[in-house]
Design a protein around this motif. Sequence first.
Motif, mmCIF file in Angstrom:
data_model
loop_
_atom_site.group_PDB
_atom_site.id
_atom_site.type_symbol
_atom_site.label_atom_id
_atom_site.label_comp_id
_atom_site.label_asym_id
_atom_site.label_seq_id
_atom_site.Cartn_x
_atom_site.Cartn_y
_atom_site.Cartn_z
ATOM 1 N N LEU A 199 -1.737 11.787 7.764
ATOM 2 C CA LEU A 199 -1.434 11.732 9.047
ATOM 3 C C LEU A 199 -1.304 10.194 9.448
ATOM 4 C CD1 LEU A 199 -2.716 14.648 11.199
ATOM 5 C CD2 LEU A 199 -0.470 14.398 9.907
ATOM 6 N N ILE A 200 -2.292 9.342 9.115
ATOM 7 C CA ILE A 200 -2.412 7.815 9.468
ATOM 8 C C ILE A 200 -2.775 7.461 8.152
ATOM 9 C CG2 ILE A 200 -3.246 6.128 11.095
ATOM 10 C CD1 ILE A 200 -4.609 8.291 12.725
ATOM 11 N N ARG A 201 -1.930 6.437 7.846
ATOM 12 C CA ARG A 201 -2.072 5.573 6.431
ATOM 13 C C ARG A 201 -1.391 4.530 6.352
ATOM 14 N NH1 ARG A 201 -0.086 8.635 1.304
ATOM 15 N NH2 ARG A 201 -0.170 6.587 0.836
ATOM 16 N N THR A 202 -1.673 3.628 5.219
ATOM 17 C CA THR A 202 -0.688 2.681 5.155
ATOM 18 C C THR A 202 0.280 3.109 4.240
ATOM 19 O OG1 THR A 202 -2.238 2.061 3.300
ATOM 20 C CG2 THR A 202 -2.095 0.471 5.263
ATOM 21 N N ARG A 203 1.691 2.968 4.403
ATOM 22 C CA ARG A 203 2.804 3.641 3.778
ATOM 23 C C ARG A 203 2.893 3.484 2.377
ATOM 24 N NH1 ARG A 203 7.065 0.891 6.157
ATOM 25 N NH2 ARG A 203 7.356 2.421 7.881
ATOM 26 N N GLU A 204 2.624 2.442 1.773
ATOM 27 C CA GLU A 204 2.386 2.298 0.358
ATOM 28 C C GLU A 204 1.192 1.741 -0.341
ATOM 29 O OE1 GLU A 204 4.382 0.107 1.838
ATOM 30 O OE2 GLU A 204 6.388 1.070 2.030
ATOM 31 N N ASP A 205 0.895 2.127 -1.579
ATOM 32 C CA ASP A 205 -0.427 1.166 -2.109
ATOM 33 C C ASP A 205 0.251 -0.080 -2.610
ATOM 34 O OD1 ASP A 205 0.285 1.598 -4.948
ATOM 35 O OD2 ASP A 205 -0.979 3.406 -4.955
ATOM 36 N N TRP A 206 -0.722 -0.862 -3.236
ATOM 37 C CA TRP A 206 -0.160 -1.968 -3.635
ATOM 38 C C TRP A 206 0.778 -2.141 -5.008
ATOM 39 C CZ3 TRP A 206 -0.235 -5.902 -0.293
ATOM 40 C CH2 TRP A 206 -1.288 -5.923 0.694
ATOM 41 N N ARG A 207 0.582 -1.166 -5.803
ATOM 42 C CA ARG A 207 1.339 -1.036 -6.882
ATOM 43 C C ARG A 207 2.658 -0.555 -6.444
ATOM 44 N NH1 ARG A 207 -2.870 2.894 -9.448
ATOM 45 N NH2 ARG A 207 -2.768 3.472 -7.310
ATOM 46 N N VAL A 209 4.044 -1.531 -3.695
ATOM 47 C CA VAL A 209 4.915 -2.644 -2.973
ATOM 48 C C VAL A 209 5.206 -3.761 -4.271
ATOM 49 C CG1 VAL A 209 4.047 -4.563 -1.954
ATOM 50 C CG2 VAL A 209 3.244 -2.493 -0.933
ATOM 51 N N LEU A 210 4.440 -3.768 -5.259
ATOM 52 C CA LEU A 210 5.018 -4.725 -6.187
ATOM 53 C C LEU A 210 5.989 -4.391 -6.992
ATOM 54 C CD1 LEU A 210 1.170 -5.740 -7.472
ATOM 55 C CD2 LEU A 210 3.193 -7.375 -6.117
ATOM 56 N N ALA A 211 6.159 -3.098 -7.124
ATOM 57 C CA ALA A 211 7.447 -2.219 -8.055
ATOM 58 C C ALA A 211 8.861 -2.297 -7.097
ATOM 59 C CB ALA A 211 7.001 -0.917 -8.262
ATOM 60 N N ALA A 212 8.477 -2.689 -5.682
ATOM 61 C CA ALA A 212 9.809 -2.690 -4.871
ATOM 62 C C ALA A 212 10.583 -4.002 -5.158
ATOM 63 C CB ALA A 212 9.430 -2.717 -3.429
ATOM 64 N N ASP A 213 11.841 -3.838 -4.828
ATOM 65 C CA ASP A 213 12.787 -4.933 -5.077
ATOM 66 C C ASP A 213 12.377 -6.196 -4.057
ATOM 67 O OD1 ASP A 213 14.017 -3.944 -7.194
ATOM 68 O OD2 ASP A 213 15.684 -2.976 -6.010
ATOM 69 N N ALA A 214 12.133 -5.711 -2.837
ATOM 70 C CA ALA A 214 11.747 -6.925 -1.933
ATOM 71 C C ALA A 214 10.308 -6.285 -1.195
ATOM 72 C CB ALA A 214 12.838 -6.715 -0.772
ATOM 73 N N PRO A 215 9.236 -6.730 -1.818
ATOM 74 C CA PRO A 215 8.028 -6.362 -1.405
ATOM 75 C C PRO A 215 7.845 -6.534 0.123
ATOM 76 C CG PRO A 215 7.903 -7.753 -3.469
ATOM 77 C CD PRO A 215 9.258 -7.802 -3.023
ATOM 78 N N VAL A 216 7.306 -5.677 0.745
ATOM 79 C CA VAL A 216 6.934 -5.856 2.132
ATOM 80 C C VAL A 216 5.332 -5.548 2.231
ATOM 81 C CG1 VAL A 216 9.091 -5.800 3.158
ATOM 82 C CG2 VAL A 216 7.689 -3.685 2.812
ATOM 83 N N MET A 217 4.835 -6.017 3.393
ATOM 84 C CA MET A 217 3.273 -5.409 3.720
ATOM 85 C C MET A 217 3.262 -4.186 3.574
ATOM 86 S SD MET A 217 0.243 -6.554 4.539
ATOM 87 C CE MET A 217 0.289 -8.403 5.030
ATOM 88 N N PRO A 218 2.315 -3.582 3.377
ATOM 89 C CA PRO A 218 1.899 -2.087 3.437
ATOM 90 C C PRO A 218 1.445 -1.838 4.980
ATOM 91 C CG PRO A 218 0.778 -2.694 1.608
ATOM 92 C CD PRO A 218 1.256 -3.815 2.218
ATOM 93 N N HIS A 219 2.556 -1.290 5.677
ATOM 94 C CA HIS A 219 2.218 -1.090 7.110
ATOM 95 C C HIS A 219 1.611 0.193 7.575
ATOM 96 C CE1 HIS A 219 5.439 -4.364 7.828
ATOM 97 N NE2 HIS A 219 4.523 -4.723 8.252
#
Length: 334
Positions: A199-207, A209-219
């Motif tokens: 229900l409340i969380r950061t959207r992604e974990d760091w792995r 984020v790093l796997a994404a083409d354009a890494p963004v802060m996990p909000h």
Amino acid sequence: MSAALRPPSGSPHARLWGIGSYRPARVVANAELVEAIDSSDEWIQQRTGIRERRFASPEETVQMMSVAASRQALERAGVDARQIDCVVVATVSHLLQTPAVATAIAHELGTDQAAAFDISAACAGFCHGISLAADMVRGGSARHVLVIGVERLSDITDLTDRGTAFIFADGAGAAVVGPSDEPGIGPVVWGSDGEQFDLIRTREDWRDVLAADAPVMPHLVMQGSAVFRWASFTMAKVGLQALDRAGVAPDQLDCFVPHQANMRITDAMARAMKLPETVRIARDIAEQGNTSAASIPLALDRMLAEGDARSGDTALLIAFGAGLAYAAQVVTVP
Ligand code: UT7
């Protein structure tokens, strides 16, 4: 035969000795945020009670804000940093994974190599810290404990997200917990509901984020309405339990200091608990937004500064948020 160990022994009771806080300098009014989320000052005030909040500058780091709040708490407690045996920092927005920011804070304050660690209980973190500290003082593992709630949520808030951009904010609060002849921190009522983990969380974990083409802060992302319903009803029951366990009737309460999540949640809890009108209620959210682990000490410190709380008052604290984790206790105001 094993040797008989000497048992630990602490103070019979614990209490809050002093409290301090730090508010970042920059005030951010609703008007500054509404365009990016197609919202309005009126909607935000009506739905949350928030008029403005504070966002930290690059210099106002988690460590800097914590040290400022802690120095104030130590001075008011009349406790030297070298008397602090343990520093507990509740935060989810210190963005260095390890080591704990508590160790750097303990060093900068000039403690004598105090034990120091961070806890991750989101908005419930400060009340978790107070509970741990009280048990340490009573159990004998520390005589004075510094508990800090601190957040720079602006770092992990997506200012284009309609569900969160207007809520979260930055700041720090600190409390010194120490020995006492009388009980000054009541039994904690705490728990979690991991079924509602998402229900409340950061959207992604760091792995991720790093796997994404354009890494963004996990909000932070939040299913606001579901959290709202849970907080408004379940937390009132938790508050009544904390009063009951402390042996305090609602009409003996002077102050109610809930986590500053939403003014409407505060009002709903006060109604559901049938708090008498004489109870003074923390409403710091209007000028400070939701600062997660920092919100309760910030709100209580302001009540003291403005005369809405006085030393010796009986106050109910309730903290709740991601996890869903919660903790409540009755305390004597320092
Ligand atoms: O600190 C940790 C714990 N956190 C909390 O306790 C937060 C709990 N949740 C909340 O405070 C509230 O759920 C929010 C303030 C986040 C949202 O308020 P809400 O009353 O639950 O809004 P909603 O998501 O149910 O949306 C209601 C309406 C919708 O419009 P319609 O369908 O009724 O026409 C939304 O589209 O409000 C609209 N809306 C907005 N309008 C302007 C949603 N977000 C916005 C917005 N600005 N930012």
